[in-house]
Design a protein around this motif. Structure first.
Motif, PDB file in Angstrom:
ATOM      1  N   GLU A  89     -63.011  10.573  -4.048  1.00 40.59           N
ATOM      2  CA  GLU A  89     -63.452   9.870  -5.242  1.00 40.59           C
ATOM      3  C   GLU A  89     -64.931   9.515  -5.206  1.00 40.59           C
ATOM      4  O   GLU A  89     -65.464   8.962  -6.173  1.00 40.59           O
ATOM      5  CB  GLU A  89     -62.609   8.601  -5.417  1.00 40.59           C
ATOM      6  N   VAL A  90     -65.607   9.831  -4.097  1.00 38.53           N
ATOM      7  CA  VAL A  90     -67.030   9.512  -3.983  1.00 38.53           C
ATOM      8  C   VAL A  90     -67.817  10.154  -5.117  1.00 38.53           C
ATOM      9  O   VAL A  90     -68.754   9.565  -5.664  1.00 38.53           O
ATOM     10  CB  VAL A  90     -67.582   9.979  -2.619  1.00 38.53           C
ATOM     11  N   GLU A  95     -71.420   9.988  -9.762  1.00 33.82           N
ATOM     12  CA  GLU A  95     -71.704  10.413 -11.133  1.00 33.82           C
ATOM     13  C   GLU A  95     -72.091   9.224 -12.000  1.00 33.82           C
ATOM     14  O   GLU A  95     -73.041   9.289 -12.795  1.00 33.82           O
ATOM     15  CB  GLU A  95     -70.498  11.135 -11.731  1.00 33.82           C
ATOM     16  N   VAL A  96     -71.359   8.124 -11.848  1.00 34.37           N
ATOM     17  CA  VAL A  96     -71.672   6.926 -12.626  1.00 34.37           C
ATOM     18  C   VAL A  96     -73.051   6.395 -12.242  1.00 34.37           C
ATOM     19  O   VAL A  96     -73.853   6.024 -13.109  1.00 34.37           O
ATOM     20  CB  VAL A  96     -70.590   5.846 -12.414  1.00 34.37           C
ATOM     21  N   ARG A  97     -73.343   6.383 -10.955  1.00 36.15           N
ATOM     22  CA  ARG A  97     -74.652   5.906 -10.501  1.00 36.15           C
ATOM     23  C   ARG A  97     -75.766   6.807 -11.018  1.00 36.15           C
ATOM     24  O   ARG A  97     -76.837   6.325 -11.403  1.00 36.15           O
ATOM     25  CB  ARG A  97     -74.694   5.837  -8.973  1.00 36.15           C
ATOM     26  N   ARG A 171     -70.193   5.581   4.938  1.00 35.88           N
ATOM     27  CA  ARG A 171     -69.676   6.937   5.084  1.00 35.88           C
ATOM     28  C   ARG A 171     -70.761   7.968   4.785  1.00 35.88           C
ATOM     29  O   ARG A 171     -70.926   8.958   5.505  1.00 35.88           O
ATOM     30  CB  ARG A 171     -68.493   7.147   4.138  1.00 35.88           C
ATOM     31  N   LEU A 172     -71.514   7.721   3.713  1.00 35.85           N
ATOM     32  CA  LEU A 172     -72.547   8.672   3.330  1.00 35.85           C
ATOM     33  C   LEU A 172     -73.692   8.692   4.336  1.00 35.85           C
ATOM     34  O   LEU A 172     -74.164   9.752   4.738  1.00 35.85           O
ATOM     35  CB  LEU A 172     -73.074   8.324   1.934  1.00 35.85           C
ATOM     36  N   TRP A 173     -74.147   7.519   4.752  1.00 40.93           N
ATOM     37  CA  TRP A 173     -75.254   7.467   5.708  1.00 40.93           C
ATOM     38  C   TRP A 173     -74.846   8.079   7.042  1.00 40.93           C
ATOM     39  O   TRP A 173     -75.650   8.721   7.720  1.00 40.93           O
ATOM     40  CB  TRP A 173     -75.714   6.023   5.907  1.00 40.93           C
ATOM     41  N   GLU A 216     -75.068  13.688  -4.302  1.00 41.19           N
ATOM     42  CA  GLU A 216     -73.921  14.219  -5.033  1.00 41.19           C
ATOM     43  C   GLU A 216     -73.724  15.699  -4.667  1.00 41.19           C
ATOM     44  O   GLU A 216     -72.603  16.150  -4.382  1.00 41.19           O
ATOM     45  CB  GLU A 216     -74.162  14.067  -6.533  1.00 41.19           C
ATOM     46  N   ALA A 217     -74.832  16.435  -4.644  1.00 42.84           N
ATOM     47  CA  ALA A 217     -74.755  17.853  -4.271  1.00 42.84           C
ATOM     48  C   ALA A 217     -74.328  18.014  -2.825  1.00 42.84           C
ATOM     49  O   ALA A 217     -73.562  18.927  -2.475  1.00 42.84           O
ATOM     50  CB  ALA A 217     -76.114  18.521  -4.499  1.00 42.84           C
ATOM     51  N   TRP A 218     -74.796  17.105  -1.980  1.00 42.38           N
ATOM     52  CA  TRP A 218     -74.451  17.145  -0.554  1.00 42.38           C
ATOM     53  C   TRP A 218     -72.950  16.913  -0.358  1.00 42.38           C
ATOM     54  O   TRP A 218     -72.306  17.592   0.434  1.00 42.38           O
ATOM     55  CB  TRP A 218     -75.275  16.086   0.168  1.00 42.38           C
ATOM     56  N   VAL A 219     -72.394  15.952  -1.125  1.00 41.12           N
ATOM     57  CA  VAL A 219     -70.959  15.659  -1.026  1.00 41.12           C
ATOM     58  C   VAL A 219     -70.145  16.850  -1.537  1.00 41.12           C
ATOM     59  O   VAL A 219     -69.121  17.215  -0.958  1.00 41.12           O
ATOM     60  CB  VAL A 219     -70.611  14.384  -1.816  1.00 41.12           C
TER      61      VAL A 219
END
Length: 238
Positions: A89-90, A95-97, A171-173, A216-219
């Motif tokens: 769901e990340v 996307e909202v951000r 998680r992202l960092w 976003e592209a990285w995820v």
């Protein structure tokens, strides 16, 4: 639940109509339950529900009060919900951000002063590829909060703060450190600062959009490959 919903709606309407204002104490339980036409147990369930979302505050031995209803208080529950999200769901969060944060950055340009830019630079200065994830997360949240808080729209700022989930960012960092992309991410922070300092709100908005879109592209890449991003992959934490 239908009876509890009835009580919730009644209290909400009392606030909307101005009968109950921020800081006001609710009528005694017996009186309010009779007025609404529900049992005292159903009223208590409604009060509990409204307390969870920070509309009401129950003070033991003193009564139940309407909170300040400030945006940052009402959206506080959003961060808790986001902490429970699954990794899949990340992308929805990002996307909202990506849709909202560039606007906040653009609007903040009219309100930030040199002391603000110095503060933002001081947040970034000690950080590097070898920084602990916890420090990266803390600085990242503070960086974006400070900018968003100056956008001139309390609801927009609070909504973005709600998306500033420490769990999601950790998680992202962590992924960015493993993918050797921290340096690029920090460079993008400085790019946003420099554009804002130069009075280029339009450019800062573009950089902010690219900044969030990068992670976003990285995820997306990680989801498709099942592996961590490579050093030359676009990456940016928002």
């Amino acid at each position: 639940m239908a009876v509890t919903d009835k009580a919730i709606s009644a209290i909400k309407n009392m606030i909307i109509d101005g009968e109950l204002k921020p800081g006001d104490r609710l009528p005694p339980e017996k009186q309010l339950s009779e007025r609404i036409g529900v049992s005292r147990n159903s009223l208590r369930e409604a009060v509990k529900a409204l307390s969870v979302i920070q509309v009401l505050s129950v003070r033991q031995g003193d009564g139940t009060y309407v909170t300040s209803l400030e945006p940052e208080l009402l959206i506080e529950a959003l961060g808790f919900v986001l902490d429970l999200h699954q990794d899949a769901e990340v992308l929805h969060i990002m996307e909202v951000r990506r849709l909202l944060e560039p606007t906040a950055v653009e609007k903040a340009c009219d309100h930030l002063e040199e002391a603000d830019y110095q503060y933002l630079e001081e947040l970034m200065a000690p950080l590097g590829p070898d920084s602990p994830v916890g420090e990266l997360v803390e600085a990242d949240i503070a960086f974006h909060h400070h900018i968003n808080a100056h956008c001139g729209n309390a609801y927009l700022s609070s909504l973005l703060d709600g998306f500033a989930s420490a769990t999601a960012r950790a998680r992202l960092w962590r992924g960015l450190t493993e993918g050797a992309s921290v340096g690029r991410t920090l460079e993008e922070h400085y790019r946003i600062i420099n554009a804002m300092r130069a009075g280029r709100a339009d450019l800062a908005k573009v950089y902010a959009a690219a900044h969030v879109a990068g992670v976003e592209a990285w995820v997306i890449q990680g989801a498709h490959t099942g592996t961590k991003s490579q050093p030359d992959s676009p990456a940016a934490e928002g």
